[in-house]
Scaffold this active site. Structure first.
Site, short mmCIF file in Angstrom:
data_model
loop_
_atom_site.label_atom_id
_atom_site.label_comp_id
_atom_site.label_asym_id
_atom_site.label_seq_id
_atom_site.Cartn_x
_atom_site.Cartn_y
_atom_site.Cartn_z
CG HIS A 27 -5.37 120.19 -40.56
ND1 HIS A 27 -6.02 119.83 -39.41
CD2 HIS A 27 -6.18 121.11 -41.17
CE1 HIS A 27 -7.16 120.51 -39.31
NE2 HIS A 27 -7.27 121.28 -40.36
CG ASP A 87 0.78 113.22 -30.24
OD1 ASP A 87 1.01 113.94 -31.23
OD2 ASP A 87 1.35 113.40 -29.15
CB SER A 88 3.58 108.82 -32.94
OG SER A 88 3.82 109.66 -34.05
CG PHE A 167 9.00 109.11 -41.13
CD1 PHE A 167 8.52 107.81 -41.16
CD2 PHE A 167 8.54 109.96 -40.13
CE1 PHE A 167 7.59 107.38 -40.22
CE2 PHE A 167 7.61 109.54 -39.18
CZ PHE A 167 7.13 108.24 -39.23
CG HIS A 195 5.51 103.45 -32.95
ND1 HIS A 195 6.35 103.03 -33.96
CD2 HIS A 195 5.39 104.80 -33.13
CE1 HIS A 195 6.73 104.07 -34.68
NE2 HIS A 195 6.17 105.15 -34.20
P1 IMP Z 1 3.14 113.65 -34.74
O1 IMP Z 1 2.63 112.34 -34.21
O2 IMP Z 1 2.72 113.89 -36.15
O3 IMP Z 1 2.86 114.77 -33.80
O4 IMP Z 1 4.72 113.61 -34.84
C1 IMP Z 1 5.44 112.59 -34.31
C2 IMP Z 1 6.92 112.77 -34.55
O5 IMP Z 1 7.53 111.67 -33.90
C3 IMP Z 1 7.34 112.68 -36.01
O6 IMP Z 1 7.56 113.92 -36.58
C4 IMP Z 1 8.66 111.91 -35.92
O7 IMP Z 1 9.68 112.80 -35.63
C5 IMP Z 1 8.51 111.06 -34.70
N1 IMP Z 1 8.07 109.72 -35.08
C6 IMP Z 1 6.85 109.17 -34.85
N2 IMP Z 1 6.78 107.94 -35.38
C7 IMP Z 1 7.97 107.72 -35.97
C8 IMP Z 1 8.49 106.60 -36.71
O8 IMP Z 1 7.85 105.58 -36.96
N3 IMP Z 1 9.75 106.75 -37.15
C9 IMP Z 1 10.50 107.85 -36.94
N4 IMP Z 1 10.06 108.91 -36.27
C10 IMP Z 1 8.80 108.84 -35.77
#
Ligand code: IMP
Length: 211
Positions: A27, A87-88, A167, A195
């Site tokens: 979303h 997811d990350s 970010f 990644h």
């Molecule tokens: P989601 O995958 O949207 O649930 O959120 C992953 C969270 O991991 C993000 O809000 C960031 O805080 C962090 N994150 C994931 N990838 C990166 C990146 O490439 N740089 C910095 N923070 C990351």
């Protein structure tokens, strides 16, 4: 093993055919646009979960794989279309893997990553500063097929945070072999080694054919 098959759904989803319509199970409009752009060269049209009016499932998995898979599965079941989700997060082994799947939540309700980065610094103290980012892409078929792809980039944490270009945790992460943080680096360079790029390259290699 280059990719993991979800054991609950052993039937692998092997190919996404050109002309297919794929739901991006997010979303977050930024993420939908990013994944749309990555898939366009393969002739895959995408549609966002919000545009289809799909509900947002609760991310209550214990791993990146679980969370990516549950989002992709929910969208595929609700839409009847193949769906992709990601997811990350940032993994710090000296913190037992935290913030990990809770990376976004560490920034609090105002999504302030200065708070999250300061918490990492405080909890880490003098402990080992090795860290890595993880991204998992999950692809779910409406028939129950599921496959996930994991990309990682390893490096170390630096304090205080440096750079305004990225970010999240970018300003405290220096990838192996470099001196600049992801927050200082040219975004194109970050996207080359990130990644997310690595997870996506695995998905492309396994499931997509260039037109
Ligand atoms: P989601 O995958 O949207 O649930 O959120 C992953 C969270 O991991 C993000 O809000 C960031 O805080 C962090 N994150 C994931 N990838 C990166 C990146 O490439 N740089 C910095 N923070 C990351």
């Amino acid at each position: 093993m280059r990719e993991r098959l979800d054991e609950r759904h052993p039937m692998p989803l092997r190919r996404i055919d050109p002309g297919a319509r794929l739901v991006v199970a997010s979303h977050n409009p930024g993420k939908v646009v990013e994944i749309e752009a990555l898939l366009a060269p393969y002739g895959i049209a995408t549609v966002g979960a919000a545009a289809l009016g799909l509900p947002e499932p609760e991310e209550n998995g214990a791993t990146f794989e679980d969370n990516a898979a549950l989002k992709a599965r929910a969208a595929a079941d609700a839409s009847g279309l193949p769906s992709v989700a990601d997811d990350s997060g940032l993994v710090v082994p000296a913190l037992g893997g935290a913030p990990g799947i809770y990376s976004a939540r560490w920034a609090g309700e105002f999504k302030d990553f200065r708070v999250a980065m300061e918490r990492v610094r405080r909890e880490l103290g003098e402990k080992d500063r090795s860290a890595h980012f993880v991204a998992v892409l999950a692809l779910a078929g409406p028939d129950g097929g599921m496959i996930t792809f994991r990309g990682e980039v390893h490096g170390r944490l630096v304090f205080p945070p440096r750079g305004e270009r990225g970010f999240g945790y970018d300003p405290i992460f220096v990838p192996d072999g470099g001196d600049l943080t992801f927050g200082e680096m040219d975004p194109a360079e970050k996207h080359r080694i990130s990644h997310r790029a690595r997870a996506f390259a695995k998905l492309v290699e396994a499931c997509l054919a260039l037109r």
